[in-house]
Design a protein around this motif. Structure first.
Motif, PDB file in Angstrom:
ATOM      1  N   GLY A 686      -5.763   1.108  17.416  1.00 36.45           N
ATOM      2  CA  GLY A 686      -4.770   0.822  16.403  1.00 36.45           C
ATOM      3  C   GLY A 686      -5.194   0.702  14.960  1.00 36.45           C
ATOM      4  O   GLY A 686      -4.849  -0.264  14.279  1.00 36.45           O
ATOM      5  N   PRO A 687      -5.941   1.682  14.394  1.00 30.29           N
ATOM      6  CA  PRO A 687      -6.206   1.622  12.955  1.00 30.29           C
ATOM      7  C   PRO A 687      -4.934   1.897  12.148  1.00 30.29           C
ATOM      8  O   PRO A 687      -4.136   2.772  12.500  1.00 30.29           O
ATOM      9  N   THR A 688      -4.764   1.159  11.072  1.00 29.54           N
ATOM     10  CA  THR A 688      -3.542   1.263  10.256  1.00 29.54           C
ATOM     11  C   THR A 688      -3.276   2.685   9.783  1.00 29.54           C
ATOM     12  O   THR A 688      -2.142   3.160   9.790  1.00 29.54           O
ATOM     13  N   LEU A 736      -3.786  -5.553   2.620  1.00 26.74           N
ATOM     14  CA  LEU A 736      -3.170  -4.706   3.634  1.00 26.74           C
ATOM     15  C   LEU A 736      -4.205  -4.563   4.746  1.00 26.74           C
ATOM     16  O   LEU A 736      -5.338  -4.141   4.492  1.00 26.74           O
ATOM     17  N   GLN A 737      -3.821  -4.917   5.964  1.00 23.48           N
ATOM     18  CA  GLN A 737      -4.811  -4.883   7.048  1.00 23.48           C
ATOM     19  C   GLN A 737      -5.255  -3.457   7.361  1.00 23.48           C
ATOM     20  O   GLN A 737      -4.425  -2.567   7.520  1.00 23.48           O
ATOM     21  N   GLU A 738      -6.554  -3.285   7.489  1.00 24.53           N
ATOM     22  CA  GLU A 738      -7.066  -1.959   7.846  1.00 24.53           C
ATOM     23  C   GLU A 738      -6.896  -1.707   9.350  1.00 24.53           C
ATOM     24  O   GLU A 738      -6.847  -0.556   9.783  1.00 24.53           O
ATOM     25  N   HIS A 750     -16.699  -0.213   1.533  1.00 23.57           N
ATOM     26  CA  HIS A 750     -16.751   1.115   2.155  1.00 23.57           C
ATOM     27  C   HIS A 750     -16.042   2.178   1.312  1.00 23.57           C
ATOM     28  O   HIS A 750     -14.985   1.927   0.751  1.00 23.57           O
ATOM     29  N   ARG A 751     -16.644   3.381   1.279  1.00 23.57           N
ATOM     30  CA  ARG A 751     -16.069   4.465   0.459  1.00 23.57           C
ATOM     31  C   ARG A 751     -14.695   4.898   0.945  1.00 23.57           C
ATOM     32  O   ARG A 751     -13.836   5.282   0.157  1.00 23.57           O
ATOM     33  N   HIS A 752     -14.485   4.876   2.246  1.00 29.19           N
ATOM     34  CA  HIS A 752     -13.153   5.265   2.749  1.00 29.19           C
ATOM     35  C   HIS A 752     -12.182   4.105   2.510  1.00 29.19           C
ATOM     36  O   HIS A 752     -12.533   2.952   2.731  1.00 29.19           O
ATOM     37  N   VAL A 753     -10.986   4.440   2.082  1.00 31.68           N
ATOM     38  CA  VAL A 753      -9.960   3.404   1.884  1.00 31.68           C
ATOM     39  C   VAL A 753      -8.744   3.884   2.682  1.00 31.68           C
ATOM     40  O   VAL A 753      -7.629   4.007   2.175  1.00 31.68           O
ATOM     41  N   SER A 754      -9.007   4.137   3.957  1.00 33.60           N
ATOM     42  CA  SER A 754      -8.065   4.901   4.776  1.00 33.60           C
ATOM     43  C   SER A 754      -6.707   4.243   4.945  1.00 33.60           C
ATOM     44  O   SER A 754      -5.687   4.928   5.017  1.00 33.60           O
ATOM     45  N   HIS A 755      -6.690   2.900   5.014  1.00 29.92           N
ATOM     46  CA  HIS A 755      -5.417   2.218   5.241  1.00 29.92           C
ATOM     47  C   HIS A 755      -4.484   2.320   4.040  1.00 29.92           C
ATOM     48  O   HIS A 755      -3.333   1.914   4.117  1.00 29.92           O
ATOM     49  N   ASN A 775       1.794  -4.331  -3.093  1.00 32.54           N
ATOM     50  CA  ASN A 775       0.888  -5.298  -3.721  1.00 32.54           C
ATOM     51  C   ASN A 775      -0.300  -5.627  -2.818  1.00 32.54           C
ATOM     52  O   ASN A 775      -1.413  -5.825  -3.295  1.00 32.54           O
ATOM     53  N   ALA A 776      -0.042  -5.685  -1.520  1.00 32.92           N
ATOM     54  CA  ALA A 776      -1.141  -5.955  -0.576  1.00 32.92           C
ATOM     55  C   ALA A 776      -2.137  -4.797  -0.597  1.00 32.92           C
ATOM     56  O   ALA A 776      -3.356  -5.004  -0.560  1.00 32.92           O
ATOM     57  N   ALA A 777      -1.610  -3.586  -0.679  1.00 32.49           N
ATOM     58  CA  ALA A 777      -2.485  -2.401  -0.731  1.00 32.49           C
ATOM     59  C   ALA A 777      -3.342  -2.471  -1.992  1.00 32.49           C
ATOM     60  O   ALA A 777      -4.550  -2.199  -1.962  1.00 32.49           O
ATOM     61  N   LYS A 778      -2.707  -2.856  -3.075  1.00 35.14           N
ATOM     62  CA  LYS A 778      -3.432  -2.976  -4.342  1.00 35.14           C
ATOM     63  C   LYS A 778      -4.540  -4.031  -4.218  1.00 35.14           C
ATOM     64  O   LYS A 778      -5.664  -3.828  -4.676  1.00 35.14           O
ATOM     65  N   GLN A 779      -4.199  -5.120  -3.559  1.00 33.30           N
ATOM     66  CA  GLN A 779      -5.193  -6.179  -3.347  1.00 33.30           C
ATOM     67  C   GLN A 779      -6.380  -5.646  -2.533  1.00 33.30           C
ATOM     68  O   GLN A 779      -7.536  -5.917  -2.837  1.00 33.30           O
ATOM     69  N   SER A 780      -6.070  -4.850  -1.517  1.00 36.61           N
ATOM     70  CA  SER A 780      -7.150  -4.260  -0.705  1.00 36.61           C
ATOM     71  C   SER A 780      -8.061  -3.395  -1.562  1.00 36.61           C
ATOM     72  O   SER A 780      -9.280  -3.403  -1.404  1.00 36.61           O
TER      73      SER A 780
END
Ligand code: FUC
Length: 936
Positions: A686-688, A736-738, A750-755, A775-780
């Motif tokens: 279950g990856p986001t 935002l949870q990965e 980590h270089r990947h910001v996949s979520h 906003n959560a994504a921005k926080q991530s």
């Protein structure tokens, strides 16, 4: 245009040469010294043949590629019956046993590698002395005629003279043992050797290690003689870098010293050693996928005498032509280079302002061990190559057409004397026809190209090239104003970019991205790989293949927004090929319908998992590629494309997930397992990112089926499932949870910001639909930080554009456009540095700047959503928006001054600027002009 006219006028008034340079077109890369390194050289390409122009005065090196020359051959990459282990891997993951799941998957679930050669038999031959006379381990062996080499070389012997060597090589050296070493056991510290060594002291074997372990061998006291002692090392190297590597940290020395002391107290072995190649045909090393190969090198050797002045080399993006000019002995020389698509040749044109001044030799060569150069007639030579580990072979031809003077072929070189003018045509082809068929004739592309050139003058060929190129390049124009730095050579300008006001350089970077894509991805060719079409290495980084968990897709981010839709054709064609192999992978690995693509592919359309189970099992490649199909429809509203090309592939991709998704026992959501949040955190359930991709695929497939009025049942089924897919979740740090669980580490860089896929390139998370998640994504992203590899910086530009923070996006542009001194940034030729060179950052960066000017993923055209203060002025035409709209606009002091929207297909147009939104009906082919107050 304005600037070009000014340029012409100033030059015709015979101002100084320097001033002419200073007024160069703003769409040119230029330098005042030849390329030293490959990443200084200027790239040209016609989608199929690519070349790097070094532009030396006495020796002009043109390294070239043909996009279908790869290692490998058609073969089935799928492990039959892997699906039998799927349930167990899932169960282990559900039980929290990640390591066990990875071990099982590594054993039973990875794709099939290519066949291994017989290593034992080869080693037996080598040990028996094949390819060498006598015993080089012995003290008295005569190595007088051996050559010398620098030892150690951590990056491999390739970097110190043995450029294309794999196999068995002997190394010899001596050291003087001091008297007080007598009776002492010694330590011989060699650290890394690639790959295996047999190390002898005074003829006796003291150590043998196979692989990456560090070597510190004990040398018994009885072996050491007072005075001169001999060390001989037989190195066996199978693949990639070879030789005595020593330490990565070169302040640490290899050497020999008495036990109990240190290398500093002993004798350093960092020096020149003698070496002899014993054999260059090691057995093949099994590979999951194939590597893109260099083809050959063209070297032009000139006999210039006297001083050279006024040197300049350049690449004009407006006509895809590189140029070298200089003065020698009062003669002005000019070389022009381009890769013609209409005539399928690299063309080099040499002129001088004094008759009879052009004399040079032209030679072809190749890194491929199995290559031959031949003379074909009195002005043509050919180069035939055969890749070592695979079935592909290539042929290239070089023809010289001269005006006055003489031409002949001697010693397989073309020799031109005292010509007024010379045109060289370099052509290339391979036996590759498609991923299943390699029955082609490598000579054919050469013959066809040469036939197409018959009866044409250089001017014809050049104007046809420019005309064809401009059909792509001229669809978009950008002007961010003038800057003082324009008068600097591009390498100097790059150094200054971060600390000056040089918005125009960002405009140049956008156009360079478009240039690179046009040059590496024309219709009918292969898609741009990790290096586009340019590669000079037999074992390039990551095989210079196609990584599909970000890199291949990023290559195609500019196509829609930057108005190059025709360049999608190679990608879409690739998707078709992948859907065929991917159907078998879906069956064998998941017992599922539809098609699946894991995190990498190559020219042979591999779709099975590769490398390691902790990142190779990532199941959403087809979902991401399907996004490109849907976006093409969104931007063009081409219903026929949707019906005949996009939807059938999207539907099959969706069918796979229809079978693949399972219920999470804890939350009850539908989740993707086993999979991976690209290259971060190992194999998981279950990856986001997967859920964003699958949700988007389902939604778009539903919408497409509705538009086309087909597949009602399939649609209903997806509709029922889409809302059950695990949602985006906000975790305890406001991130935002990965992953499914709230386990993000806020210090993870980590270089990947996949979520954040749902922010860009997806639209699963937007300001309009879910501000909190945005906003959560921005926080991530804030937690991830700014520092990153080249492509990751480029991705972050796009994220900050979508977050509507232009200044932060600009900060990342400055990080991408800084000299790559062993870190991320840009090389002298503005190629993106991961490092090493990887072209995705060029494309992602260009698309990111566009995303700061116009966005259209929220159902309306958003004007200047993230324009940074550092780009206060702009005049842009040809930016594309979803719905089939072409946007032309200008701004001053960051404020819109003009907006003109061309509707290509008609329909409603909704536009937003600052807080105003207007909506109007449009007719196909009509333009709609709005003023600075956003009024018609
Ligand atoms: C992915 C990335 C690496 C690199 C490689 C080609 O695996 O994680 O950084 O870009 O592709």
């Amino acid at each position: 245009m304005k600037k070009l006219i000014l340029f012409a006028t100033i030059c015709s008034l015979a101002f100084s040469y320097q001033l002419c340079i200073a007024q160069e077109s703003d769409q040119t890369l230029w330098y005042n010294k030849p390329a030293q390194k490959w990443t200084d050289a200027l790239p040209i390409g016609n989608g199929r043949i690519g070349a790097m122009v070094f532009a030396g005065v006495e020796n002009d090196h043109i390294q070239f590629n043909e996009e279908t020359l790869w290692t490998g051959k058609p073969r089935n990459y799928n492990r039959k019956g892997a699906y039998k282990y799927l349930a167990e891997i899932r169960k282990l993951l559900f039980e929290g046993k990640q390591k066990e799941a990875e071990v099982l998957a590594q054993k039973e679930f990875m794709g099939l590698q290519s066949e291994a050669g017989d290593r034992e038999a080869w080693i037996d031959d080598i040990k028996a002395g094949k390819g060498i006379t006598g015993n080089p381990a012995s003290v008295n062996y005569d190595d007088k005629l051996w050559k010398t080499i620098t030892v150690p070389a951590y990056e491999g012997w390739e970097t110190v003279g043995l450029a294309n060597v794999d196999g068995a090589v002997w190394f010899r050296t001596t050291f003087e043992a001091p008297e007080n070493w007598t009776g002492k056991d010694l330590v011989l510290d060699l650290n890394k050797i690639f790959d295996e060594d047999f190390t002898y002291v005074n003829g006796e074997l003291v150590g043998n290690t196979d692989g990456a372990d560090a070597r510190k061998y004990k040398v018994p006291a009885k072996l050491i003689r007072p005075g001169k002692n001999t060390i001989a090392i037989q190195v066996l190297n199978y693949y990639d870098r070879g030789g005595i590597g020593g330490y990565k940290d070169t302040s640490k020395k290899i050497g020999i010293y008495p036990e109990g002391s240190t290398v500093e107290q002993g004798i350093s072995l960092v020096k020149s050693w003698k070496y002899k190649i014993q054999d260059q045909n090691p057995p093949a090393v099994p590979q999951y996928q194939a590597s893109y190969q260099p083809f050959g090198d063209l070297n032009l050797t000139f006999l210039h005498q006297g001083n050279v002045s006024q040197y300049k080399r350049s690449l004009d993006l407006t006509n895809a032509t590189a140029k070298t000019t200089y003065t020698s002995n009062n003669v002005n020389y000019t070389r022009e280079y381009f890769a013609s698509q209409p005539n399928q040749a690299v063309v080099i044109h040499l002129t001088a302002n004094k008759k009879g001044s052009i004399s040079f030799n032209a030679a072809l060569s190749s890194l491929h061990q199995n290559s031959t150069v031949k003379s074909l007639d009195n002005n043509t030579i050919s180069l035939a190559v055969q890749v070592k580990d695979g079935a592909l072979k290539g042929e290239s031809r070089l023809t010289a057409i001269i005006k006055k003077g003489s031409v002949k072929v001697a010693n397989n070189k073309i020799i031109v004397s005292k010509a007024d003018e010379v045109t060289l045509y370099l052509t290339a082809g391979t036996n590759f026809i498609n991923a299943q068929n390699i029955s082609g004739n490598p000579a054919l592309a050469n013959i066809n190209a040469i036939n197409s050139l018959k009866g044409k003058t250089y001017d014809n060929v050049k104007s046809n090239h420019i005309k064809e190129y401009k059909t792509y390049y001229n669809t978009f124009n950008v002007d961010f104003g003038n800057s003082n730095n324009e008068k600097l050579p591009t390498d100097e300008r790059l150094k200054k970019f971060a600390t000056s006001n040089d918005a125009a350089f960002a405009a140049l970077y956008m156009q360079y991205g478009r240039y690179l894509l046009i040059s590496s991805s024309r219709p009918g060719t292969q898609p741009a790989n990790l290096q586009g079409i340019w590669n000079d290495l037999l074992t390039p980084p990551w095989g210079s293949k196609y990584t599909t968990n970000i890199n291949l897709e990023m290559n195609y981010w500019p196509t829609e927004i930057l108005n190059l839709p025709g360049l999608n054709e190679p990608l879409f064609n690739k998707i078709k090929g992948l859907s065929i192999t991917g159907t078998e992978t879906a069956k064998e690995y998941y017992n599922a319908r539809g098609w699946v693509l894991h995190h990498n592919t190559d020219i042979w359309n591999g779709t099975a998992p590769i490398n390691a189970s902790n990142h190779g099992i990532w199941v959403t490649g087809a979902a991401w590629l399907s996004h490109h199909l849907w976006e093409h429809y969104q931007f063009t509203r081409d219903r026929k494309f949707l019906e005949q090309e996009a939807y059938p592939l999207m539907k099959q991709a969706a069918l796979f997930f229809d079978d693949f998704l399972v219920k999470d026992p804890k939350m009850g959501w539908l989740i993707s397992t086993p999979s991976n949040s690209p290259e971060n955190g190992g194999l998981v359930a279950g990856p986001t990112m997967d859920h964003q991709l699958i949700r988007s695929l389902f939604k778009h497939s539903i919408e497409a089926a509705k538009i086309l009025n087909v597949d009602a049942d399939f649609r209903k089924n997806l509709e029922a499932k889409v809302s059950q897919i695990a949602p985006n979740q906000i975790g305890k740090y406001g991130q935002l949870q990965e992953w499914l669980e709230d386990k993000d580490d806020t210090t993870n860089k980590h270089r990947h910001v996949s979520h954040l896929w749902g922010v860009y390139p997806g639209d699963d998370i937007t300001w309009g639909s879910n501000e909190k998640t945005m906003n959560a994504a921005k926080q991530s992203l804030i937690y991830r930080g700014d520092e990153a590899t080249g492509w990751s910086l480029a991705w972050k530009i796009n994220f900050w554009a979508r977050f509507k923070d232009g200044d932060h996006a600009m900060k990342l542009i400055k990080m991408l456009l800084k000299p790559a001194d062993n870190g991320a940034g840009s090389y002298v030729n503005l190629f993106d540095a991961h490092p090493p060179f990887q072209i995705d950052g060029n494309f992602g960066g260009a698309a990111g700047i566009a995303e700061m000017i116009v966005q259209s993923h929220q159902g309306y055209i958003d004007i200047l959503p993230a324009i940074p203060t550092a780009i206060p002025y702009g005049n842009v035409s040809g930016l594309m928006a979803r719905g089939g709209f072409e946007v032309n606009l200008s701004w001053k002091e960051g404020k819109l001054t003009d907006l003109n929207i061309l509707s290509k297909v008609g329909g409603k147009c909704k536009v937003s600027y600052l807080n105003k939104i207007i909506e109007f009906d449009t007719r196909a082919g009509e333009s709609y002009k709005l003023n600075k107050d956003f009024k018609f």
